[in-house]
Design a protein around this motif. Structure first.
Motif, PDB file in Angstrom:
ATOM      1  N   VAL A   1       0.871  -1.182   0.000  1.00 30.77           N
ATOM      2  CA  VAL A   1       0.000   0.000   0.000  1.00 30.77           C
ATOM      3  C   VAL A   1       0.900   1.221   0.000  1.00 30.77           C
ATOM      4  O   VAL A   1       1.846   1.301   0.773  1.00 30.77           O
ATOM      5  N   THR A   2       0.606   2.165  -0.872  1.00 28.92           N
ATOM      6  CA  THR A   2       1.382   3.394  -0.926  1.00 28.92           C
ATOM      7  C   THR A   2       0.493   4.542  -1.375  1.00 28.92           C
ATOM      8  O   THR A   2      -0.523   4.324  -2.024  1.00 28.92           O
ATOM      9  N   LYS A   3       0.865   5.728  -1.000  1.00 31.78           N
ATOM     10  CA  LYS A   3       0.174   6.919  -1.505  1.00 31.78           C
ATOM     11  C   LYS A   3       0.604   7.134  -2.952  1.00 31.78           C
ATOM     12  O   LYS A   3       1.750   6.902  -3.301  1.00 31.78           O
ATOM     13  N   MET A   4      -0.326   7.594  -3.759  1.00 35.02           N
ATOM     14  CA  MET A   4      -0.038   7.870  -5.160  1.00 35.02           C
ATOM     15  C   MET A   4       0.644   9.231  -5.280  1.00 35.02           C
ATOM     16  O   MET A   4       0.288  10.166  -4.581  1.00 35.02           O
ATOM     17  N   LYS A   5       1.602   9.322  -6.163  1.00 35.76           N
ATOM     18  CA  LYS A   5       2.168  10.623  -6.513  1.00 35.76           C
ATOM     19  C   LYS A   5       1.117  11.368  -7.323  1.00 35.76           C
ATOM     20  O   LYS A   5       0.446  10.794  -8.176  1.00 35.76           O
ATOM     21  N   ARG A   6       0.970  12.631  -7.066  1.00 35.57           N
ATOM     22  CA  ARG A   6      -0.074  13.410  -7.752  1.00 35.57           C
ATOM     23  C   ARG A   6       0.120  13.471  -9.257  1.00 35.57           C
ATOM     24  O   ARG A   6      -0.826  13.549 -10.009  1.00 35.57           O
ATOM     25  N   ASN A   7       1.362  13.440  -9.719  1.00 33.15           N
ATOM     26  CA  ASN A   7       1.617  13.581 -11.153  1.00 33.15           C
ATOM     27  C   ASN A   7       1.732  12.239 -11.887  1.00 33.15           C
ATOM     28  O   ASN A   7       2.084  12.233 -13.067  1.00 33.15           O
ATOM     29  N   LEU A   8       1.439  11.133 -11.220  1.00 39.63           N
ATOM     30  CA  LEU A   8       1.523   9.822 -11.864  1.00 39.63           C
ATOM     31  C   LEU A   8       0.419   9.687 -12.902  1.00 39.63           C
ATOM     32  O   LEU A   8      -0.750   9.901 -12.619  1.00 39.63           O
ATOM     33  N   LYS A   9       0.805   9.360 -14.116  1.00 37.58           N
ATOM     34  CA  LYS A   9      -0.161   9.162 -15.190  1.00 37.58           C
ATOM     35  C   LYS A   9      -0.444   7.669 -15.314  1.00 37.58           C
ATOM     36  O   LYS A   9       0.477   6.863 -15.303  1.00 37.58           O
ATOM     37  N   TYR A  10      -1.714   7.324 -15.434  1.00 35.93           N
ATOM     38  CA  TYR A  10      -2.089   5.919 -15.509  1.00 35.93           C
ATOM     39  C   TYR A  10      -3.320   5.759 -16.401  1.00 35.93           C
ATOM     40  O   TYR A  10      -4.038   6.713 -16.664  1.00 35.93           O
ATOM     41  N   ASN A  11      -3.528   4.528 -16.857  1.00 38.02           N
ATOM     42  CA  ASN A  11      -4.708   4.181 -17.656  1.00 38.02           C
ATOM     43  C   ASN A  11      -5.631   3.336 -16.788  1.00 38.02           C
ATOM     44  O   ASN A  11      -5.178   2.389 -16.139  1.00 38.02           O
ATOM     45  N   ILE A  12      -6.903   3.658 -16.789  1.00 46.81           N
ATOM     46  CA  ILE A  12      -7.885   2.913 -16.001  1.00 46.81           C
ATOM     47  C   ILE A  12      -8.402   1.739 -16.828  1.00 46.81           C
ATOM     48  O   ILE A  12      -8.929   1.917 -17.920  1.00 46.81           O
ATOM     49  N   LEU A  13      -8.230   0.523 -16.307  1.00 46.25           N
ATOM     50  CA  LEU A  13      -8.724  -0.685 -16.967  1.00 46.25           C
ATOM     51  C   LEU A  13     -10.143  -1.012 -16.523  1.00 46.25           C
ATOM     52  O   LEU A  13     -10.959  -1.472 -17.316  1.00 46.25           O
ATOM     53  N   SER A  14     -10.429  -0.812 -15.242  1.00 48.63           N
ATOM     54  CA  SER A  14     -11.782  -1.014 -14.724  1.00 48.63           C
ATOM     55  C   SER A  14     -11.994  -0.087 -13.543  1.00 48.63           C
ATOM     56  O   SER A  14     -11.049   0.320 -12.886  1.00 48.63           O
ATOM     57  N   ASP A  15     -13.244   0.246 -13.307  1.00 52.62           N
ATOM     58  CA  ASP A  15     -13.593   1.222 -12.280  1.00 52.62           C
ATOM     59  C   ASP A  15     -14.890   0.745 -11.624  1.00 52.62           C
ATOM     60  O   ASP A  15     -15.931   0.725 -12.282  1.00 52.62           O
ATOM     61  N   THR A  16     -14.837   0.337 -10.353  1.00 50.97           N
ATOM     62  CA  THR A  16     -16.005  -0.188  -9.653  1.00 50.97           C
ATOM     63  C   THR A  16     -16.226   0.604  -8.377  1.00 50.97           C
ATOM     64  O   THR A  16     -15.293   0.772  -7.585  1.00 50.97           O
ATOM     65  N   TYR A  30     -18.585   0.957  -4.908  1.00 51.03           N
ATOM     66  CA  TYR A  30     -19.538   0.329  -4.011  1.00 51.03           C
ATOM     67  C   TYR A  30     -20.206   1.432  -3.191  1.00 51.03           C
ATOM     68  O   TYR A  30     -19.542   2.355  -2.734  1.00 51.03           O
ATOM     69  N   GLN A  31     -21.523   1.300  -3.000  1.00 52.55           N
ATOM     70  CA  GLN A  31     -22.276   2.315  -2.295  1.00 52.55           C
ATOM     71  C   GLN A  31     -22.913   1.750  -1.037  1.00 52.55           C
ATOM     72  O   GLN A  31     -23.195   0.561  -0.949  1.00 52.55           O
ATOM     73  N   THR A  32     -23.166   2.655  -0.101  1.00 50.60           N
ATOM     74  CA  THR A  32     -23.902   2.288   1.101  1.00 50.60           C
ATOM     75  C   THR A  32     -25.379   2.146   0.709  1.00 50.60           C
ATOM     76  O   THR A  32     -25.782   2.591  -0.367  1.00 50.60           O
ATOM     77  N   PRO A  33     -26.209   1.547   1.564  1.00 51.06           N
ATOM     78  CA  PRO A  33     -27.647   1.460   1.258  1.00 51.06           C
ATOM     79  C   PRO A  33     -28.296   2.841   1.045  1.00 51.06           C
ATOM     80  O   PRO A  33     -29.306   2.948   0.356  1.00 51.06           O
ATOM     81  N   ASN A  34     -27.680   3.901   1.585  1.00 60.15           N
ATOM     82  CA  ASN A  34     -28.201   5.260   1.401  1.00 60.15           C
ATOM     83  C   ASN A  34     -27.736   5.901   0.103  1.00 60.15           C
ATOM     84  O   ASN A  34     -28.088   7.035  -0.183  1.00 60.15           O
ATOM     85  N   GLY A  35     -26.900   5.201  -0.678  1.00 53.63           N
ATOM     86  CA  GLY A  35     -26.430   5.728  -1.956  1.00 53.63           C
ATOM     87  C   GLY A  35     -25.147   6.520  -1.895  1.00 53.63           C
ATOM     88  O   GLY A  35     -24.743   7.121  -2.889  1.00 53.63           O
ATOM     89  N   PHE A  36     -24.470   6.527  -0.748  1.00 51.92           N
ATOM     90  CA  PHE A  36     -23.195   7.219  -0.629  1.00 51.92           C
ATOM     91  C   PHE A  36     -22.053   6.290  -1.020  1.00 51.92           C
ATOM     92  O   PHE A  36     -22.145   5.072  -0.836  1.00 51.92           O
ATOM     93  N   MET A  37     -20.966   6.868  -1.529  1.00 49.17           N
ATOM     94  CA  MET A  37     -19.823   6.050  -1.909  1.00 49.17           C
ATOM     95  C   MET A  37     -19.182   5.448  -0.662  1.00 49.17           C
ATOM     96  O   MET A  37     -18.872   6.153   0.294  1.00 49.17           O
ATOM     97  N   GLU A  38     -19.009   4.134  -0.696  1.00 56.40           N
ATOM     98  CA  GLU A  38     -18.317   3.443   0.393  1.00 56.40           C
ATOM     99  C   GLU A  38     -16.847   3.260   0.025  1.00 56.40           C
ATOM    100  O   GLU A  38     -15.955   3.547   0.800  1.00 56.40           O
ATOM    101  N   VAL A  39     -16.611   2.786  -1.207  1.00 58.78           N
ATOM    102  CA  VAL A  39     -15.251   2.591  -1.706  1.00 58.78           C
ATOM    103  C   VAL A  39     -15.301   2.519  -3.230  1.00 58.78           C
ATOM    104  O   VAL A  39     -16.280   2.046  -3.806  1.00 58.78           O
ATOM    105  N   CYS A  40     -14.242   3.006  -3.861  1.00 52.11           N
ATOM    106  CA  CYS A  40     -14.086   2.909  -5.316  1.00 52.11           C
ATOM    107  C   CYS A  40     -12.790   2.156  -5.566  1.00 52.11           C
ATOM    108  O   CYS A  40     -11.751   2.486  -4.975  1.00 52.11           O
ATOM    109  N   ILE A  41     -12.845   1.143  -6.426  1.00 55.62           N
ATOM    110  CA  ILE A  41     -11.656   0.347  -6.740  1.00 55.62           C
ATOM    111  C   ILE A  41     -11.401   0.452  -8.240  1.00 55.62           C
ATOM    112  O   ILE A  41     -12.258   0.092  -9.044  1.00 55.62           O
ATOM    113  N   GLN A  42     -10.227   0.965  -8.584  1.00 55.08           N
ATOM    114  CA  GLN A  42      -9.840   1.087  -9.985  1.00 55.08           C
ATOM    115  C   GLN A  42      -8.653   0.183 -10.251  1.00 55.08           C
ATOM    116  O   GLN A  42      -7.666   0.209  -9.511  1.00 55.08           O
ATOM    117  N   LEU A  43      -8.745  -0.616 -11.305  1.00 59.66           N
ATOM    118  CA  LEU A  43      -7.608  -1.403 -11.767  1.00 59.66           C
ATOM    119  C   LEU A  43      -6.924  -0.538 -12.823  1.00 59.66           C
ATOM    120  O   LEU A  43      -7.570  -0.092 -13.774  1.00 59.66           O
TER     121      LEU A  43
END
Length: 89
Positions: free
Chosen positions: A24-39, A41-54
């Protein structure tokens, strides 16, 4: 293993990944990357619980070699600080 937080050793990340080590590491702000997938997850109230990007990122190494590394970016809300936190795995 401790790593200097100001210096990112992408070759070490790739080596650890190939060995099955999770990191686990903090991302450098200037790191350029390509998103392969973006998922998201929301709480039952519709708020973001976690976002996982490959993602993949490309880094030019000193010998002219190109490193392509695959990682996950986990983003979650910090309710106390009222902001989103992103970390790379």
């Amino acid at each position: 293993m401790a790593m200097d937080r100001a210096y990112i050793d992408y070759e070490k990340f790739e080596e650890m990944t190939r060995k099955g080590v999770l990191y686990v590491t903090k991302m450098k702000r200037n790191l350029k990357y390509n998103i392969l997938s973006d998922t998201m997850y929301q709480t039952p109230n519709g708020f973001m619980e976690v976002c996982i990007q490959l993602v993949t990122f490309i880094k030019q190494l000193k010998g002219g070699e190109t490193l392509i590394h695959q990682a996950r970016i986990i983003t979650y809300p910090d309710e106390k600080k009222r902001k989103l936190i992103s970390e790379s795995l």
